[in-house]
Design a protein around this motif. Structure first.
Motif, short mmCIF file in Angstrom:
data_model
loop_
_atom_site.label_atom_id
_atom_site.label_comp_id
_atom_site.label_asym_id
_atom_site.label_seq_id
_atom_site.Cartn_x
_atom_site.Cartn_y
_atom_site.Cartn_z
N LEU A 59 0.82 -1.21 0.00
CA LEU A 59 0.00 0.00 0.00
C LEU A 59 0.85 1.26 0.00
CD1 LEU A 59 -2.79 -1.05 2.53
CD2 LEU A 59 -2.91 -1.01 0.04
N HIS A 60 1.94 1.26 0.75
CA HIS A 60 2.82 2.41 0.78
C HIS A 60 3.51 2.61 -0.57
CE1 HIS A 60 2.28 1.31 5.01
NE2 HIS A 60 2.50 2.59 5.29
N ALA A 61 3.89 1.49 -1.20
CA ALA A 61 4.53 1.59 -2.52
C ALA A 61 3.58 2.18 -3.55
CB ALA A 61 5.00 0.20 -2.98
N GLY A 62 2.30 1.83 -3.48
CA GLY A 62 1.32 2.38 -4.40
C GLY A 62 1.11 3.86 -4.20
N ALA A 63 1.03 4.30 -2.95
CA ALA A 63 0.85 5.72 -2.66
C ALA A 63 2.05 6.53 -3.15
CB ALA A 63 0.63 5.93 -1.16
N ILE A 64 3.24 5.99 -2.95
CA ILE A 64 4.45 6.69 -3.42
C ILE A 64 4.48 6.74 -4.94
CG2 ILE A 64 6.97 6.48 -3.54
CD1 ILE A 64 6.86 5.49 -0.62
N ALA A 65 4.04 5.67 -5.60
CA ALA A 65 4.02 5.66 -7.07
C ALA A 65 3.10 6.72 -7.64
CB ALA A 65 3.61 4.28 -7.58
N ASP A 66 2.02 7.05 -6.91
CA ASP A 66 1.10 8.09 -7.38
C ASP A 66 1.57 9.50 -7.04
OD1 ASP A 66 -0.63 6.36 -8.59
OD2 ASP A 66 -2.05 6.26 -6.93
N ARG A 67 2.54 9.61 -6.13
CA ARG A 67 3.06 10.92 -5.76
C ARG A 67 4.36 11.25 -6.49
NH1 ARG A 67 2.69 12.36 0.65
NH2 ARG A 67 0.42 12.30 0.87
N ALA A 68 5.24 10.28 -6.60
CA ALA A 68 6.60 10.53 -7.07
C ALA A 68 6.73 10.24 -8.57
CB ALA A 68 7.58 9.67 -6.28
N ASP A 69 7.90 10.55 -9.10
CA ASP A 69 8.24 10.16 -10.46
C ASP A 69 8.44 8.65 -10.48
OD1 ASP A 69 9.83 9.47 -12.78
OD2 ASP A 69 10.19 11.61 -13.06
N ARG A 70 7.59 7.95 -11.22
CA ARG A 70 7.60 6.49 -11.19
C ARG A 70 8.90 5.91 -11.72
NH1 ARG A 70 1.27 6.53 -13.14
NH2 ARG A 70 0.41 6.78 -11.05
N ARG A 71 9.49 6.56 -12.70
CA ARG A 71 10.78 6.09 -13.21
C ARG A 71 11.85 6.19 -12.13
NH1 ARG A 71 14.45 9.45 -17.36
NH2 ARG A 71 14.19 10.83 -15.57
N VAL A 114 8.96 -4.71 -4.36
CA VAL A 114 7.62 -4.16 -4.18
C VAL A 114 7.53 -2.78 -4.82
CG1 VAL A 114 5.93 -3.36 -2.50
CG2 VAL A 114 7.15 -5.49 -2.10
N PHE A 115 8.51 -1.93 -4.55
CA PHE A 115 8.49 -0.57 -5.08
C PHE A 115 8.75 -0.57 -6.59
CE2 PHE A 115 9.15 0.03 -0.59
CZ PHE A 115 8.38 1.14 -0.31
N ALA A 116 9.67 -1.42 -7.05
CA ALA A 116 9.98 -1.46 -8.48
C ALA A 116 8.79 -1.95 -9.29
CB ALA A 116 11.20 -2.36 -8.72
N ASP A 117 8.17 -3.04 -8.86
CA ASP A 117 7.08 -3.63 -9.64
C ASP A 117 5.81 -2.79 -9.60
OD1 ASP A 117 8.83 -5.65 -10.16
OD2 ASP A 117 7.58 -7.27 -9.39
N ALA A 348 -3.30 -1.87 -3.72
CA ALA A 348 -4.34 -2.47 -2.88
C ALA A 348 -4.77 -3.82 -3.45
CB ALA A 348 -5.54 -1.53 -2.77
N TYR A 349 -4.94 -3.87 -4.77
CA TYR A 349 -5.28 -5.12 -5.43
C TYR A 349 -4.21 -6.17 -5.17
CZ TYR A 349 -6.32 -8.41 -9.22
OH TYR A 349 -6.59 -9.55 -9.94
N ARG A 350 -2.96 -5.77 -5.32
CA ARG A 350 -1.87 -6.74 -5.16
C ARG A 350 -1.66 -7.13 -3.70
NH1 ARG A 350 3.07 -5.29 -9.12
NH2 ARG A 350 3.34 -7.55 -9.03
#
Length: 416
Positions: A59-71, A114-117, A348-350
């Motif tokens: 869940l934390h990885a998903g929230a960060i992916a929506d805030r930060a530069d995903r690359r 987790v963060f990469a995927d 959340a799904y994952r």
């Protein structure tokens, strides 16, 4: 790649290298554990360590992916994995590698994964048009499978037998190269309108959870995926003991186990590339449901017919239906989830879909210790078949058109 653009080409190349590293580690770590102990409980801890970070950090990885530069998130995660495994390779070279060091390395690498995927699945729709998503996911899936199984599996079997230090050194180099390739993706890969307010992550996480809970299709798919992954984690946590070694039911050598995974990958590449065409003929939901059903039934084959002659063709079929279903469900999620929620709802799904994997892996080892390997394999198969029955019943009442049909999005959203 042709027709998909330069950014996708760099993303695909990075994915290919990082998944080759994943394959070496995924197959090599359990094989190395088997050389250290024959305890089903201890061997199953390797699978639990690899998947536990999804339960704790998805869940934390998903929230960060929506805030930060995903690359940028992906680059940092690959750098972290490279450093972790390079350190483990040094420990192995000095004779300091034991089961607990192995578990720690797998766990730490899993955190970075987790963060990469999570960012990788969220960034892909930013690199290709929406009508090319299934094709792009098929290409990514084929690269993942070739790296994980077609190449990574036999390499892992060889390294375990010949040079265990390289089991960690080679993935460290591959993860480093994968991170460098991502730098070729020019531009910024974050939401067009970054959040001005710096709300606590828990609020962002809550939005993703509420969307998943209220979306009948995604919720049903997530619950089914959770049951399937929990059961498969239990099954495959002890599967290596069922097929590898003199005292096993099948009697494969470690190299033969790697070849079995290569057979799986060959089928998976075919299934990932063919999935879009098959879904176009029979419908996406029906294709996905049948893929999950066939995959579950195939789990019975090694139990009823434990022989290399049946194991290899079964592995090919596992690959075809497993990869095909995976491509379809990922593409559906990317279409059904709004762009600004993609990272959070995906995570959340994952969490639901993969969160039970460490529990399943640990449970498989404990049950095998007391009831035997066959009991775990048969029980896991039964759970998979029950899960497919649940999703078939739930979704067949709601959907009469393919999941990818954009006009039906409002029809299948909501908590009706």
């Amino acid at each position: 790649m042709a027709g998909l653009g330069r950014p996708f080409a760099f993303l695909w190349s990075s994915t290919a290298l990082s998944n080759l590293a994943d394959g070496v580690l995924k197959i090599g770590a359990p094989l190395l554990a088997v050389s250290m102990t024959r305890s089903p409980t201890l061997v199953s801890l390797v699978g639990a360590a690899a998947t536990a970070p999804w339960l704790l950090l998805a869940l934390h990885a998903g929230a960060i992916a929506d805030r930060a530069d995903r690359r940028r998130v992906m680059v940092l995660a690959n750098a972290a994995r490279s450093t972790i495994l390079a350190t483990t390779a040094l420990l192995a070279a000095f004779g300091l590698l034991d089961l607990w060091v192995l578990l720690a390395a797998v766990l730490a690498a899993g955190v970075s994964e987790v963060f990469a995927d999570t960012s990788a699945q969220s960034i892909l729709p930013m690199t290709v048009p929406a009508d090319h998503l299934t094709r792009a996911n098929g290409r990514v899936s084929s690269a993942q499978l070739i790296g994980n199984d077609f190449v990574g599996a036999p390499v892992a079997g060889l390294l375990v037998a010949v040079l265990p230090t390289a089991l960690f050194g080679a993935p460290a180099l591959l993860y480093g190269a994968a991170g460098l390739l991502l730098l070729g993706m020019r531009g910024t890969y974050r939401l067009a309108e970054p959040r001005a307010d710096r709300r606590p992550l828990r609020q962002d996480i809550g939005e993703g959870l509420r969307f998943l809970r209220s979306h009948h299709v995604l919720r049903s798919l997530a619950i089914t995926a959770g049951m399937l992954n929990l059961a498969n984690a239990a099954y495959f946590a002890v599967f290596v003991l069922w097929v590898v070694g003199d005292g096993s039911a099948v009697g494969l050598e470690p190299g033969g186990y790697g070849l079995m995974m290569t057979a799986f990958a060959a089928g998976a590449v075919f299934g990932s590339l063919l999935s879009g065409r098959v879904a176009g003929i029979f419908g996406e939901f029906r294709t996905l449901a049948w893929a999950w059903l066939v995959s579950s039934l195939l789990l019975l084959v090694p139990i009823l017919l434990p022989s290399p002659w049946t194991l290899y063709p079964t592995a090919v079929l596992w690959g075809v239906v497993g990869a095909g279903g995976n491509v379809l469900v990922i593409s559906a999620r990317q279409r059904l989830i709004p762009a600004e929620l993609l990272g959070r709802v995906n995570s959340a799904y994952r969490l639901v879909g993969m969160g039970g994997m460490p529990l399943g892996a640990a449970l498989g080892g404990v049950v095998a210790e007391f009831a035997g390997l066959a009991a775990v394999l048969a029980g896991a198969t039964g759970v998979c078949l029950a899960a497919v029955g649940l999703v078939w019943r739930a979704l067949s009442e709601r959907i009469s058109r393919p999941l990818t049909s954009a006009p039906t999005l409002s029809d299948i959203s909501g908590s009706r």
